[in-house]
Write an enzyme that holds these catalytic residues in place. Structure first.
Site, PDB file in Angstrom:
ATOM      1  N   LYS A  88     -36.796  -2.711  63.024  1.00 40.72           N
ATOM      2  CA  LYS A  88     -36.632  -1.781  61.883  1.00 40.72           C
ATOM      3  C   LYS A  88     -37.807  -1.923  60.927  1.00 40.72           C
ATOM      4  O   LYS A  88     -38.456  -2.972  60.857  1.00 40.72           O
ATOM      5  CB  LYS A  88     -35.310  -2.017  61.142  1.00 40.72           C
TER       6      LYS A  88
ATOM      7  N   ASP B 245     -29.420  -7.171  57.938  1.00 37.62           N
ATOM      8  CA  ASP B 245     -29.953  -6.023  58.671  1.00 37.62           C
ATOM      9  C   ASP B 245     -29.167  -5.706  59.948  1.00 37.62           C
ATOM     10  O   ASP B 245     -29.445  -4.715  60.617  1.00 37.62           O
ATOM     11  CB  ASP B 245     -31.418  -6.279  59.060  1.00 37.62           C
TER      12      ASP B 245
HETATM   13  O1  C5P Z   1     -28.847 -11.684  55.280  1.00 36.98           O
HETATM   14  P1  C5P Z   1     -30.014 -12.444  55.818  1.00 36.98           P
HETATM   15  O2  C5P Z   1     -29.594 -13.714  56.519  1.00 36.98           O
HETATM   16  O3  C5P Z   1     -30.943 -11.636  56.642  1.00 36.98           O
HETATM   17  O4  C5P Z   1     -30.847 -12.902  54.549  1.00 36.98           O
HETATM   18  C1  C5P Z   1     -31.811 -13.931  54.595  1.00 36.98           C
HETATM   19  C2  C5P Z   1     -32.068 -14.409  53.172  1.00 36.98           C
HETATM   20  O5  C5P Z   1     -32.698 -13.363  52.431  1.00 36.98           O
HETATM   21  C3  C5P Z   1     -30.803 -14.735  52.405  1.00 36.98           C
HETATM   22  O6  C5P Z   1     -30.442 -16.077  52.590  1.00 36.98           O
HETATM   23  C4  C5P Z   1     -31.212 -14.469  50.983  1.00 36.98           C
HETATM   24  O7  C5P Z   1     -31.957 -15.558  50.479  1.00 36.98           O
HETATM   25  C5  C5P Z   1     -32.188 -13.310  51.114  1.00 36.98           C
HETATM   26  N1  C5P Z   1     -31.573 -11.985  50.894  1.00 36.98           N
HETATM   27  C6  C5P Z   1     -31.218 -11.629  49.598  1.00 36.98           C
HETATM   28  N2  C5P Z   1     -30.672 -10.401  49.362  1.00 36.98           N
HETATM   29  C7  C5P Z   1     -30.482  -9.509  50.360  1.00 36.98           C
HETATM   30  C8  C5P Z   1     -30.841  -9.866  51.677  1.00 36.98           C
HETATM   31  C9  C5P Z   1     -31.392 -11.105  51.910  1.00 36.98           C
HETATM   32  O8  C5P Z   1     -31.382 -12.423  48.651  1.00 36.98           O
HETATM   33  N3  C5P Z   1     -29.962  -8.316  50.093  1.00 36.98           N
END
Ligand code: C5P
Length: 328
Positions: free
Chosen positions: A19, A172
Site C-alpha cells: 500500500k 494497515d
Molecule cells: O498498528 P501498527 O502495529 O502497524 O503500528 C506500529 C506502531 O506505529 C504503533 O506501535 C504505534 O507506535 C504507531 N502508530 C501510531 N498510530 C497509528 C498507527 C501506528 O502511533 N495510527
C-alpha cells in the site's frame, strides 16, 4: 526462498500488493497511545506472495472439520530482517484466525504441543515488498495469511470478519485484506472504499535501512502538532483521473518527523521533483519515497534520474487490486 515439497493436502497461493498513502494527516494522539489519522490508502503493483498448504498423513486432517489440531510453520529465512516464527505477522495472523475458528495450533518449534501425526500447515512467503519500508509489507503478509488460510482451512469467514481480526494485528491490515483505494480514519483501521478512475504511474524508491513506524510517530510527538488538512483534493483527483492534480495534492504529515530522522529523504524528494515528478511524497512512515509520473515513460525517466540516491528504484502502477487467490 526454501521451497517445501508438494503439499499432501490442499494448497492455496495469494499475491498481495503493497500500500501507499496518497494522503496522511495526523489529527492528534489518542487515549490508547496511537495517533488519530485521516488517510487515503491505495494498493500499488509491488507484491508479496504467500503459499499455504497442508502436509501430513493423507486421510487424516485434510478435511476442514477434522483439523482440530494443527502445526503451523513459516518457511522463508532468506529475506534479511524478516521477523521469524511467532513474531512474523503472517504467523500471528494464522494464530488469530485459528483461535477464532476453533483450530488448536502450535508452532513447529513447540512440536510436543501436538502429535507428529497431526496435520501441518506450511506458510511459504516470498517477499517483494520492502521490509519496514512504509508500504505495509508486514500487514500485507498478515492480510494474505488471513485470506489464504480462511480458504485453506474452510473457515468461510466474510472479508468483513477478516478485516476485524486484522485490526488487532496492525493498523494497515484491514485495508490490505480488501485493497483498492480507501479512505481511513481512527488508527487507520476504519476503512471505506472510494472511487478511483484509471491508474497512476509511480516511481517507488526504497532504502535498505528500515525506519520503525513507532520511531517516526515518537518523533512526530516531539516535534509536530496536529493538522486539520483534509483529503478532498486527493479524492477529487482520483475521481477525475487527474494525475497532475493528484501530484499537487499528495500529502503526508509524517514527513517532517521522518525527514528529521533521515535528512537525506528531504533531498531525495527534491530530486524527484527536479526530475519531473508531478508530486513526491513519503510512503506511510517511510523510508520509501514515491514520485508520481504522468506516464510510464516519464516514470522510467524519473527512475533513471534518481536511481543513485536510493538503494532500490522501481516503477509501479496503482491501484493494484487486493489479495488475489489462485490455485497452487
Ligand atoms: O498498528 P501498527 O502495529 O502497524 O503500528 C506500529 C506502531 O506505529 C504503533 O506501535 C504505534 O507506535 C504507531 N502508530 C501510531 N498510530 C497509528 C498507527 C501506528 O502511533 N495510527
Amino acid at each position: 526462498m526454501r521451497s517445501a515439497d508438494q503439499p499432501d493436502g490442499p494448497c492455496v497461493q495469494v499475491r498481495v500488493p503493497a500500500k501507499i498513502n496518497l494522503f496522511l494527516a495526523v489529527r492528534g494522539v489518542r487515549d490508547d497511545g496511537y495517533h488519530e489519522l485521516i488517510t487515503v490508502f491505495q494498493t500499488v503493483s509491488v507484491f508479496d506472495r504467500l503459499r499455504v498448504g497442508v502436509y501430513g498423513p493423507p486421510g487424516r486432517g485434510h478435511h476442514p472439520a477434522a483439523r482440530r489440531r494443527m502445526r503451523v510453520q513459516l518457511l522463508d529465512g532468506e529475506a534479511a530482517g524478516l521477523p521469524q516464527a511467532e513474531h512474523n505477522l503472517a504467523m500471528r495472523a494464522a494464530r488469530v484466525l485459528a483461535d477464532h475458528a476453533g483450530i488448536a495450533t502450535a508452532a513447529t518449534d513447540a512440536p510436543r504441543a501436538v502429535g507428529q501425526s497431526d496435520p501441518r500447515t506450511v506458510l511459504e512467503l516470498t517477499k517483494g515488498i520492502p521490509i519496514a519500508g512504509g508500504m505495509a509489507g508486514g500487514s500485507a503478509d498478515a492480510a494474505a495469511a488471513l485470506v489464504a488460510l480462511n480458504e485453506l482451512w474452510g473457515c468461510a469467514l466474510p472479508r468483513e470478519d477478516l478485516r476485524e481480526l486484522g485490526a488487532d494485528l496492525g493498523s494497515d491490515v484491514p485495508f490490505c485484506v480488501v485493497g483498492g483505494t480507501a479512505l481511513a480514519s481512527g488508527r487507520g483501521t476504519a476503512v471505506a472504499q472510494v472511487l478511483c478512475r484509471g491508474s497512476f504511474d509511480w516511481v517507488v524508491a526504497t532504502s535498505d535501512q528500515p525506519l520503525a513506524t513507532a520511531d517516526v510517530y515518537s518523533r512526530w510527538d516531539a516535534d509536530c502538532v496536529p493538522t486539520e488538512i483534509e483529503p478532498d483534493a486527493v479524492l477529487a483527483a482520483l475521481r477525475a483521473r487527474d494525475a497532475e492534480a493528484l501530484g499537487a495534492a499528495l500529502h503526508n504529515d509524517l514527513e517532517p518527523a521522518a525527514f528529521a530522522l533521515r535528512p537525506e529523504l528531504a533531498a531525495a524528494k527534491a530530486a524527484m521533483l527536479e526530475a519531473g515528478a508531478l508530486g513526491a511524497v513519503l510512503s506511510g512512515s517511510g523510508p520509501t519515497m514515491l514520485a508520481l509520473a504522468d506516464s510510464p515513460v516519464s516514470a522510467a525517466r524519473i527512475a533513471a534520474a534518481v536511481r543513485e540516491g536510493f538503494d532500490g528504484v522501481q516503477v509501479a502502477t496503482s491501484p493494484a487490486g487486493g489479495p488475489d487467490i489462485r490455485p497452487c
